[in-house]
Design a protein around this motif. Sequence first.
Motif, PDB file in Angstrom:
ATOM      1  N   UNK A  38       0.793  -1.228   0.000  1.00 49.61           N
ATOM      2  CA  UNK A  38       0.000   0.000   0.000  1.00 49.61           C
ATOM      3  C   UNK A  38       0.827   1.280   0.000  1.00 49.61           C
ATOM      4  N   UNK A  39       2.144   1.154  -0.185  1.00 51.82           N
ATOM      5  CA  UNK A  39       2.976   2.348  -0.331  1.00 51.82           C
ATOM      6  C   UNK A  39       2.570   3.046  -1.624  1.00 51.82           C
ATOM      7  N   UNK A  40       2.379   4.342  -1.528  1.00 52.85           N
ATOM      8  CA  UNK A  40       1.980   5.088  -2.718  1.00 52.85           C
ATOM      9  C   UNK A  40       3.148   5.146  -3.692  1.00 52.85           C
ATOM     10  N   UNK A  41       2.892   4.772  -4.911  1.00 49.49           N
ATOM     11  CA  UNK A  41       3.897   4.795  -5.971  1.00 49.49           C
ATOM     12  C   UNK A  41       3.246   5.360  -7.222  1.00 49.49           C
ATOM     13  N   UNK A  42       3.266   4.597  -8.281  1.00 47.91           N
ATOM     14  CA  UNK A  42       2.588   5.019  -9.509  1.00 47.91           C
ATOM     15  C   UNK A  42       1.079   5.093  -9.294  1.00 47.91           C
ATOM     16  N   UNK A  43       0.584   4.252  -8.395  1.00 45.91           N
ATOM     17  CA  UNK A  43      -0.840   4.267  -8.054  1.00 45.91           C
ATOM     18  C   UNK A  43      -1.041   4.923  -6.700  1.00 45.91           C
ATOM     19  N   UNK A  45      -2.869   5.539  -3.138  1.00 46.34           N
ATOM     20  CA  UNK A  45      -3.436   4.590  -2.172  1.00 46.34           C
ATOM     21  C   UNK A  45      -4.934   4.391  -2.383  1.00 46.34           C
ATOM     22  N   UNK A  46      -5.641   5.427  -2.775  1.00 44.28           N
ATOM     23  CA  UNK A  46      -7.080   5.293  -2.990  1.00 44.28           C
ATOM     24  C   UNK A  46      -7.367   4.176  -3.977  1.00 44.28           C
ATOM     25  N   UNK A  47      -6.617   4.128  -5.061  1.00 43.72           N
ATOM     26  CA  UNK A  47      -6.862   3.098  -6.078  1.00 43.72           C
ATOM     27  C   UNK A  47      -6.444   1.721  -5.589  1.00 43.72           C
ATOM     28  N   UNK A  48      -5.415   1.672  -4.768  1.00 43.11           N
ATOM     29  CA  UNK A  48      -5.014   0.387  -4.196  1.00 43.11           C
ATOM     30  C   UNK A  48      -6.090  -0.126  -3.239  1.00 43.11           C
ATOM     31  N   UNK A  49      -6.690   0.770  -2.484  1.00 36.65           N
ATOM     32  CA  UNK A  49      -7.778   0.363  -1.587  1.00 36.65           C
ATOM     33  C   UNK A  49      -8.990  -0.110  -2.391  1.00 36.65           C
ATOM     34  N   UNK A  50      -9.296   0.559  -3.485  1.00 39.38           N
ATOM     35  CA  UNK A  50     -10.415   0.119  -4.325  1.00 39.38           C
ATOM     36  C   UNK A  50     -10.128  -1.247  -4.946  1.00 39.38           C
ATOM     37  N   UNK A  51      -8.879  -1.483  -5.347  1.00 38.72           N
ATOM     38  CA  UNK A  51      -8.520  -2.814  -5.856  1.00 38.72           C
ATOM     39  C   UNK A  51      -8.666  -3.855  -4.756  1.00 38.72           C
ATOM     40  N   UNK A  52      -8.191  -3.514  -3.561  1.00 33.99           N
ATOM     41  CA  UNK A  52      -8.343  -4.427  -2.436  1.00 33.99           C
ATOM     42  C   UNK A  52      -9.805  -4.736  -2.159  1.00 33.99           C
ATOM     43  N   UNK A  53     -10.656  -3.729  -2.281  1.00 38.82           N
ATOM     44  CA  UNK A  53     -12.089  -3.917  -2.086  1.00 38.82           C
ATOM     45  C   UNK A  53     -12.666  -4.872  -3.129  1.00 38.82           C
ATOM     46  N   UNK A  54     -12.297  -4.677  -4.385  1.00 38.91           N
ATOM     47  CA  UNK A  54     -12.805  -5.558  -5.442  1.00 38.91           C
ATOM     48  C   UNK A  54     -12.384  -7.004  -5.186  1.00 38.91           C
TER      49      UNK A  54
END
Length: 114
Positions: A38-43, A45-54
């Motif tokens: 979940x370290x912010x990089x190219x993506x 964190x919001x999008x990583x959380x949404x991916x995690x949700x999916x």
Amino acid sequence: MAKDPNELLTDMFSGIAAVGEENPELNAAFVQMDQAAYVEGELERKYKELMGLAIALYARCEYCITLHVKNALNEGANRDEILETASVAVAFGGSPSMAYAATTLMNALNEFED
């Protein structure tokens, strides 16, 4: 009826702490891996959380669904983004994912949304 979102998170974090007491190596490795993901990089964190949700909806994990709804909201996701994320998960996971979207996700969203 779906479980209370705050109780789900309390149960999950209590359980993780108990595993950590019994198996600190496993717990440390999990925490390190999870934090790295979940370290912010190219993506953002919001999008990583949404991916995690999916993925949580597809996997039907009420604990992860609840956590990722809360985290996505904290990272700036809005209701429409969360529901759109759910639609992708339901497209892959079918009726079981829809059941969790209709219960666990909606309860968490209603509890944690400002």
